[in-house]
Design an enzyme around this catalytic site. Structure first.
Site, PDB file in Angstrom:
ATOM      1  N   LYS A  13       2.458   9.525 -12.198  1.00 24.07           N
ATOM      2  CA  LYS A  13       2.202  10.756 -13.031  1.00 24.07           C
ATOM      3  C   LYS A  13       1.893  12.116 -12.085  1.00 24.07           C
ATOM      4  O   LYS A  13       1.905  13.204 -12.533  1.00 24.07           O
ATOM      5  CB  LYS A  13       1.211  10.815 -13.860  1.00 24.07           C
TER       6      LYS A  13
ATOM      7  N   HIS B  82      -5.582  -0.390  10.354  1.00 22.98           N
ATOM      8  CA  HIS B  82      -5.920  -1.317   9.505  1.00 22.98           C
ATOM      9  C   HIS B  82      -7.161  -2.094   9.850  1.00 22.98           C
ATOM     10  O   HIS B  82      -7.113  -3.289  10.310  1.00 22.98           O
ATOM     11  CB  HIS B  82      -4.556  -2.532   9.400  1.00 22.98           C
TER      12      HIS B  82
ATOM     13  N   ARG C 204      -2.016 -10.786   1.149  1.00 15.35           N
ATOM     14  CA  ARG C 204      -3.354 -11.433   1.674  1.00 15.35           C
ATOM     15  C   ARG C 204      -4.419 -10.428   1.595  1.00 15.35           C
ATOM     16  O   ARG C 204      -5.598 -10.582   1.105  1.00 15.35           O
ATOM     17  CB  ARG C 204      -3.286 -11.504   3.198  1.00 15.35           C
ATOM     18  N   THR C 205      -4.100  -8.917   2.064  1.00 19.38           N
ATOM     19  CA  THR C 205      -5.275  -8.149   2.155  1.00 19.38           C
ATOM     20  C   THR C 205      -5.733  -7.716   0.850  1.00 19.38           C
ATOM     21  O   THR C 205      -7.073  -7.851   0.506  1.00 19.38           O
ATOM     22  CB  THR C 205      -4.770  -6.691   2.792  1.00 19.38           C
TER      23      THR C 205
ATOM     24  N   ARG D 250      -5.134   0.774   0.151  1.00 14.33           N
ATOM     25  CA  ARG D 250      -3.998   0.860   0.980  1.00 14.33           C
ATOM     26  C   ARG D 250      -2.991   1.777   0.367  1.00 14.33           C
ATOM     27  O   ARG D 250      -2.889   2.065  -0.751  1.00 14.33           O
ATOM     28  CB  ARG D 250      -3.544  -0.403   0.599  1.00 14.33           C
TER      29      ARG D 250
HETATM   30  C1  NCD Z   1       0.046  -6.255   7.760  1.00 12.70           C
HETATM   31  C2  NCD Z   1       0.142  -4.899   7.304  1.00 12.70           C
HETATM   32  O1  NCD Z   1       0.269  -4.769   6.033  1.00 12.70           O
HETATM   33  O2  NCD Z   1      -0.058  -3.949   7.906  1.00 12.70           O
HETATM   34  N1  NCD Z   1      -0.174  -7.142   6.876  1.00 12.70           N
HETATM   35  C3  NCD Z   1      -1.386  -7.450   6.606  1.00 12.70           C
HETATM   36  O3  NCD Z   1      -2.268  -6.821   6.085  1.00 12.70           O
HETATM   37  N2  NCD Z   1      -1.913  -8.834   6.480  1.00 12.70           N
HETATM   38  C4  NCD Z   1       1.284  -6.633   8.589  1.00 12.70           C
HETATM   39  C5  NCD Z   1       2.514  -6.265   7.988  1.00 12.70           C
HETATM   40  O4  NCD Z   1       2.737  -6.055   6.849  1.00 12.70           O
HETATM   41  O5  NCD Z   1       3.502  -6.773   8.758  1.00 12.70           O
END
Ligand code: NCD
Length: 303
Positions: free
Chosen positions: A80, A129, A51-52, A101
Site C-alpha cells: 500500500k 548478509h 533458510r534465513t 530482509r
Molecule cells: C543467500 C541470500 O539470500 O543472499 N541465501 C541465503 O540467505 N541462505 C544466497 C542466495 O540467495 O543465493
C-alpha cells in the site's frame, strides 16, 4: 541496544563469544529451551527466503520464544506504500527483536534508525548478509577449527552475492587468510571490496577457471548467480552456468577441503557432489540455526 547490520558490527571477540555460546547450545539444547520465553521475534521479509527466515523462526522457537511477521512484501502494507521506517516503528510495538530482509541496500539501516528494538539485517539487496556470515564462520569453526591461515576460494557471482561481500569482510580480520576469487570478468567483486583488499594488503587473486585454483583451497564457497539482481535476462542466461562443481573437479581438491554454499543452489553444484564427505552445505544449514539462537540471546541480553 544493539543492531546487526554489517558483519563488522561485531568484534572478533564478540564473534568468538557467539561461537562458544552456539557450541554450548549444540552440546545441551535443553538448557536453552526456555531462555526466550515471553519474547517475540518479528521476521519482516520483503524478499523470498527459505533458510534465513525459517532458521530465525526455528531458532526463536527452540529458545521458547514466539514469532510473527510476513514473508513477502505483497502480504504487508508495503504493497500500500508504507515505508520501511514506519513499518519498523509499528513492529517495535509488537515484538522484542526484528529480522528484516529487503531488496534495497540500506533498508536494514533505515529500519534500525527508527525501531526501538534490536534489528538484524537478514540481507539487504546486494550489500550484506551478516547472519549468513555467522553461519559460514560457525561451519568453518566446527569443521576446520580455525580461521587463521586458511585459503578461502569464493566462486560464482561475486558481484551481486551479498553473502560473499560479508564473508570477505569478516575473514579479513583473521591472520594469514588467503582469498581466491573465482568468477567470470562480469561478476567480479565490486570495487569497494577489491579496494579494501588492496589497501589492507590482503593476499588475494582473481581467477576465471575453478579447475586452476581448487587444489589450493581449504574452503570452497560456491554461490548462485543472482538472477534477481541482473538488469537483463540475456546476461543472466549467458553467465548462469559459468561454474558447475562436479565430482571431476572435486578430484582436483584437497582431501580435507570443505564445500560451503549459502543455498539455494540452482546448477552450480551437481547433486552427485552431495555424497562427497567434503560437501558441508547441508550441515551449514543446521549450524545456522544454532548461531542464530546465540545471536538472538545476545541481542536480547538473555543470560
Ligand atoms: C543467500 C541470500 O539470500 O543472499 N541465501 C541465503 O540467505 N541462505 C544466497 C542466495 O540467495 O543465493
Amino acid at each position: 541496544m544493539r543492531h546487526l547490520i554489517s558483519p563488522m558490527d561485531l568484534s572478533v571477540e564478540e564473534i568468538d563469544r557467539l561461537l562458544t555460546l552456539a557450541d554450548r547450545i549444540i552440546d545441551d539444547p535443553k538448557a536453552y529451551a526456555h531462555k526466550c520465553e515471553g519474547k517475540k521475534l518479528a521476521t519482516l521479509f520483503y524478499e523470498p527466503s527459505t533458510r534465513t527466515r525459517l532458521s530465525f523462526e526455528a531458532a526463536m522457537l527452540e529458545l521458547g520464544g514466539s514469532v510473527l511477521g510476513f514473508s513477502s512484501a505483497d502480504s504487508s502494507s508495503a504493497s500500500k506504500g508504507e515505508t520501511v521506517a514506519d513499518t519498523a516503528r509499528v513492529v517495535s510495538c509488537y515484538a522484542d527483536i526484528i529480522a528484516i530482509r529487503h531488496p534495497k541496500e540500506g533498508a536494514a539501516t533505515v529500519a534500525a534508525s527508527k525501531a526501538s528494538i534490536p534489528v538484524i539485517n537478514a540481507g539487504d539487496g546486494g550489500h550484506h548478509h551478516p547472519t549468513q556470515t555467522l553461519t559460514d564462520l560457525m561451519t568453518i569453526h566446527r569443521l576446520k577449527d580455525r580461521f587463521d591461515h586458511l585459503t578461502l576460494g569464493l566462486c560464482g557471482d561475486l558481484k551481486f552475492g551479498r553473502t560473499v561481500h560479508s564473508l570477505i569482510k569478516a575473514m579479513c580480520r583473521y591472520e594469514g587468510v588467503r582469498f581466491i576469487l573465482v568468477s567470470p570478468p562480469e561478476l567480479r567483486v565490486p570495487d569497494y571490496i577489491r579496494d579494501d583488499l588492496v589497501s589492507g594488503g590482503f593476499d588475494f587473486q582473481e581467477v576465471e577457471r575453478l579447475e586452476d585454483a581448487i587444489g589450493e583451497m581449504d574452503v570452497l564457497y560456491m554461490t548462485r548467480v543472482q538472477r534477481e539482481r541482473f538488469f537483463n535476462e540475456e546476461d543472466y542466461v549467458r553467465l548462469r552456468d559459468s561454474y558447475i562443481l562436479d565430482t571431476e573437479k572435486m578430484k582436483l581438491a584437497k582431501e580435507d577441503m570443505i564445500v560451503l554454499h549459502p543455498l539455494p543452489r540452482v546448477n552450480e553444484i551437481a547433486v552427485e557432489v552431495d555424497d562427497d564427505p567434503r560437501a558441508a552445505y547441508f550441515k551449514q544449514v543446521l549450524f545456522g540455526k544454532y548461531i542464530r539462537m546465540a545471536l538472538i540471546m545476545t541481542l536480547l541480553e538473555v543470560e
